[in-house]
Write an enzyme that holds these catalytic residues in place. Structure first.
Site, PDB file in Angstrom:
ATOM      1  N   LYS A  93      61.583  47.636  89.589  1.00  0.00           N
ATOM      2  CA  LYS A  93      61.014  47.123  90.849  1.00  0.00           C
ATOM      3  C   LYS A  93      60.590  45.662  90.709  1.00  0.00           C
ATOM      4  O   LYS A  93      59.442  45.298  90.960  1.00  0.00           O
ATOM      5  CB  LYS A  93      59.859  47.999  91.349  1.00  0.00           C
ATOM      6  CG  LYS A  93      60.296  49.435  91.644  1.00  0.00           C
ATOM      7  CD  LYS A  93      59.208  50.242  92.341  1.00  0.00           C
ATOM      8  CE  LYS A  93      59.645  51.651  92.696  1.00  0.00           C
ATOM      9  NZ  LYS A  93      59.765  52.578  91.561  1.00  0.00           N
TER      10      LYS A  93
HETATM   11  O1  S5P Z   1      59.692  54.941  97.059  1.00  0.00           O
HETATM   12  C1  S5P Z   1      59.885  55.321  95.922  1.00  0.00           C
HETATM   13  C2  S5P Z   1      60.758  54.648  95.063  1.00  0.00           C
HETATM   14  C3  S5P Z   1      60.977  55.156  93.797  1.00  0.00           C
HETATM   15  S1  S5P Z   1      62.189  54.400  92.839  1.00  0.00           S
HETATM   16  N1  S5P Z   1      59.267  56.440  95.470  1.00  0.00           N
HETATM   17  C4  S5P Z   1      59.460  56.935  94.192  1.00  0.00           C
HETATM   18  O2  S5P Z   1      58.872  57.973  93.866  1.00  0.00           O
HETATM   19  N2  S5P Z   1      60.301  56.264  93.328  1.00  0.00           N
HETATM   20  C5  S5P Z   1      60.501  56.742  91.936  1.00  0.00           C
HETATM   21  O3  S5P Z   1      61.064  58.036  91.968  1.00  0.00           O
HETATM   22  C6  S5P Z   1      59.215  56.852  91.110  1.00  0.00           C
HETATM   23  O4  S5P Z   1      59.003  55.649  90.400  1.00  0.00           O
HETATM   24  C7  S5P Z   1      59.487  58.043  90.198  1.00  0.00           C
HETATM   25  O5  S5P Z   1      60.099  57.618  88.999  1.00  0.00           O
HETATM   26  C8  S5P Z   1      60.499  58.894  90.977  1.00  0.00           C
HETATM   27  C9  S5P Z   1      59.905  60.105  91.673  1.00  0.00           C
HETATM   28  O6  S5P Z   1      59.435  61.054  90.770  1.00  0.00           O
HETATM   29  P1  S5P Z   1      58.967  62.522  91.223  1.00  0.00           P
HETATM   30  O7  S5P Z   1      58.348  63.091  89.981  1.00  0.00           O
HETATM   31  O8  S5P Z   1      57.983  62.347  92.338  1.00  0.00           O
HETATM   32  O9  S5P Z   1      60.212  63.246  91.654  1.00  0.00           O
END
Ligand code: S5P
Length: 266
Positions: A93
């Site tokens: 990011k």
């Molecule tokens: O808007 C966003 C963008 C990203 S890249 N929301 C997110 O959650 N992410 C990423 O996606 C975040 O940095 C994490 O690595 C992943 C979501 O993880 P989870 O455990 O919630 O599925």
């Protein structure tokens, strides 16, 4: 299935070679899963990739959350990713001015030398994309940027105008392979797809088979809904690494995402 058959218009419209590589891997493995491997040690990362590698199509890391990082240890993860034919995606990011982003691609983590894809915010101006591309060019590599056009976290500041500006920056750029969209909302993903058209990819975090609120403001939508709305890759973290049987979970996300792509018809 052959990539051109399963991806249809996306295959013919996305010119970027990295996009094609992802689509081929996804078609071969029957999975649109990008694993968000949010682990704190290199050994845990490698273990996870070995376990779920056959069920995923790309690997996303946060290298700056790893406690025991060294370039030497990291090369073990890069090897594992290559063995499983995974694009390596560092979710850095980037958000600074172009020149600084170019140098942030180097530094102790040397993201430019191993990442195929990175994320960047559009907030500082369009030149961030050139800065990142210059970072890869410094080591004679080519990579792809995913611009954050939407976010999954509640209360984020990426409004519709910001999204439109972000797409205007990415459209036609040889360095921008696509956008991050909000996988927790099929309506938002569909709106993003409408604006992006067929020529670039949309990758969506905020996806879980258990829909609803996640930890600390995260929101989750169902993988099928995200893909039917126009997502090309579901970014799944805790839905896979946070459960007991990680391989089984990865296979479930693979199945749900790929079936939705087939249902969508490319
Ligand atoms: O808007 C966003 C963008 C990203 S890249 N929301 C997110 O959650 N992410 C990423 O996606 C975040 O940095 C994490 O690595 C992943 C979501 O993880 P989870 O455990 O919630 O599925």
């Amino acid at each position: 299935m052959r990539a051109e058959d399963v991806w249809g218009e996306r295959w013919t419209s996305c010119a970027n070679p990295l996009a094609h590589r992802y689509m081929e891997t996804a078609a071969r493995k029957g999975s649109l899963v990008c694993l968000a491997a949010d682990m704190r040690s290199v050994a845990e990362l490698v273990d996870l990739v070995e376990e779920v590698g056959p069920h995923i199509a790309a690997l996303k890391t946060h290298v700056d959350m790893v406690d025991d990082f060294s370039l030497e240890a990291w090369s073990g993860l890069v090897d594992a990713a290559q063995r499983h034919d995974l694009l390596l995606f560092e979710d850095r990011k980037f958000a600074d001015i172009g020149k600084v982003s170019q140098h942030q691609m180097a530094g102790v983590h040397d993201v430019r030398s191993w990442a195929d894809i990175v994320t960047a915010h559009r907030i500082s101006g369009p030149d961030i994309v050139d800065g990142i591309a210059a970072g890869w060019a410094d080591v004679e590599r080519i990579g792809g940027v995913l611009l954050l056009a939407q976010m999954s976290s509640s209360g984020n500041l990426l409004d519709a105008d910001y999204t439109a500006e972000t797409i205007a920056t990415g459209r036609g750029s040889p360095h921008v392979i696509g956008y991050i969209g909000n996988g927790s909302s099929a309506t938002e993903v569909a709106a993003l797809r409408q604006q992006v058209g067929a020529g670039q990819m949309i990758w969506t975090p905020g996806v879980n088979l258990a829909v609803g609120a996640g930890a600390m403001g995260q929101r989750y939508g169902h993988p099928r809904d995200a893909v039917l709305a126009g997502s090309d890759a579901i970014i799944v973290g805790s839905g896979i690494h946070g459960v007991e049987n990680r391989a089984e979970a990865a296979a479930q996300y693979a199945e749900a995402s790929f079936a939705a792509l087939v249902e969508r018809g490319g």
